[in-house]
Enzyme design. Structure first.
Site, PDB file in Angstrom:
ATOM      1  N   ASP A  74       0.840  -1.196   0.000  1.00 42.99           N
ATOM      2  CA  ASP A  74       0.000   0.000   0.000  1.00 42.99           C
ATOM      3  C   ASP A  74       0.879   1.252   0.000  1.00 42.99           C
ATOM      4  OD1 ASP A  74      -3.037   0.828   0.603  1.00 42.99           O
ATOM      5  OD2 ASP A  74      -1.694   2.201   1.682  1.00 42.99           O
ATOM      6  N   HIS A 103      -4.234  14.494  -9.427  1.00 44.70           N
ATOM      7  CA  HIS A 103      -4.569  13.085  -9.693  1.00 44.70           C
ATOM      8  C   HIS A 103      -3.746  12.500 -10.839  1.00 44.70           C
ATOM      9  CE1 HIS A 103      -7.926  12.531  -6.880  1.00 44.70           C
ATOM     10  NE2 HIS A 103      -8.188  13.810  -7.104  1.00 44.70           N
ATOM     11  N   ASN A 148      -2.146  12.924  -4.051  1.00 48.56           N
ATOM     12  CA  ASN A 148      -3.198  13.410  -4.950  1.00 48.56           C
ATOM     13  C   ASN A 148      -3.547  14.865  -4.665  1.00 48.56           C
ATOM     14  OD1 ASN A 148      -3.740  11.290  -6.726  1.00 48.56           O
ATOM     15  ND2 ASN A 148      -5.087  10.252  -5.262  1.00 48.56           N
ATOM     16  N   ASP A 170      -1.906   9.030 -10.546  1.00 43.24           N
ATOM     17  CA  ASP A 170      -2.007   7.918 -11.502  1.00 43.24           C
ATOM     18  C   ASP A 170      -0.635   7.459 -11.962  1.00 43.24           C
ATOM     19  OD1 ASP A 170      -4.739   8.036 -11.304  1.00 43.24           O
ATOM     20  OD2 ASP A 170      -5.060   9.063 -13.214  1.00 43.24           O
ATOM     21  N   GLU A 196      -4.876   2.430  -3.958  1.00 43.15           N
ATOM     22  CA  GLU A 196      -3.412   2.374  -4.003  1.00 43.15           C
ATOM     23  C   GLU A 196      -2.870   1.079  -3.407  1.00 43.15           C
ATOM     24  OE1 GLU A 196      -4.474   4.678  -0.181  1.00 43.15           O
ATOM     25  OE2 GLU A 196      -5.296   4.295  -2.179  1.00 43.15           O
TER      26      GLU A 196
END
Length: 303
Positions: A174, A187, A182, A191, A217
């Protein structure tokens, strides 16, 4: 298809004999064997071309159209009379055979194109279901299916009396502070981080191991047939590789680290139970300061 034609041809020839013309009349003497021949060939082709039920419906409609056209042609030419059939049978065969060809071959071409198109769509759909669109790793559903399939085989072998001792490991990976990434960088950068993580995980595991995005994530790494030390070494290697690749994104102020929860388990375990334990270790890694691997060194989970 050739086999189907050879099997149906004797029936076609038999119905051309005078005996059958007296029994069934000129119309059915001509139409029935021809329809049987065509339907056998088309059924054989469709069975090889596709498993879709829609093609069976299309074949049935095609045969009905061909039969109807032959009836119309025969009626128009006035050959319901057996006497006329005997006198002009060759002309009727040419007329109905030509009608059959005109209707059947274009339809077969259309069906072949439909088969290719639907097969391509099926491959694209299967790819979309099996693969996470952003990271290129396995989807959660595909990852769980792979896990359960291996464990199911282990259960079957145990039921059959085999001694199954090969242990596997599950790593839950994680990204740390991903919401902050973010919020701070946008974002699109988030990504990019997820894409990088998927690439690093996928290229860093052994052939035969599996990587999937479990959601957000969070990623899962399924290590097939390994020892406790192998699993721990793999987890530490993945953690360091992601941190190093994060620096290569060349985004000022961006630091990418991950926390990993790992668990060993014996064959025939259920995914939910194994994931729950790995997730507990993941949260322990978060509570311990993040950018860590927590591995439960106790006895591996038993089925």
């Amino acid at each position: 298809m050739v086999k189907a034609a050879l099997l149906s041809a004797p029936l076609y020839l038999a119905f051309q004999k005078p005996f059958f013309s007296k029994v069934s009349g000129s119309l059915w003497r001509l139409i029935l064997p021809e329809t049987v021949l065509l339907s056998t060939i088309m059924t054989d082709w469709l069975a090889r071309a596709s498993r879709h039920n829609s093609f069976g419906v299309a074949a049935a409609i095609t045969l009905v159209l061909i039969l109807a056209a032959e009836v119309v042609v025969t009626q128009t030419l006035g050959y319901f009379d057996p006497h006329h059939m005997e006198e002009h049978g060759f002309a009727v065969v040419l007329a109905t055979g030509g009608t059959t060809a005109l209707l059947a071959f274009p339809t077969l071409i259309i069906l072949m194109k439909m088969t290719r198109r639907i097969d391509a769509m099926r491959r694209q759909l299967a790819q979309a279901v099996q693969t996470d669109f952003l990271t290129g790793t396995m989807s959660r559903a595909a990852f769980m299916e792979t896990f359960e399939r291996r464990q199911s085989k282990a259960r079957e072998r145990r039921t059959e009396g085999y001694n199954v001792n090969c242990r596997d490991a599950l790593l839950v990976v994680d990204a740390d502070h991903f919401k902050s990434i973010n919020d701070r960088f946008g974002h699109s950068i988030g990504d990019a981080v997820l894409t990088m993580m998927g690439r690093v995980l996928h290229t860093s595991v052994r052939p035969g191991d599996h990587v999937g995005r479990l959601g957000g994530e969070e990623f899962g790494v399924y290590l097939i047939g390994c020892s406790e030390q192998d699993a721990l070494d793999a987890a530490e290697r993945l953690r360091a590789a992601i941190a190093d690749s994060g620096r290569h994104l060349n985004i000022e102020g961006l630091s990418v680290t991950v926390s990993i929860g790992a668990v060993m388990f014996e064959p025939a375990c259920e995914f939910a139970r194994v994931f729950e334990k790995a997730d507990e270790n993941l949260y322990a890694a978060k509570d311990a300061g993040r950018n860590k691997v927590i591995f439960d060194d106790r006895q591996p989970l038993a089925a």
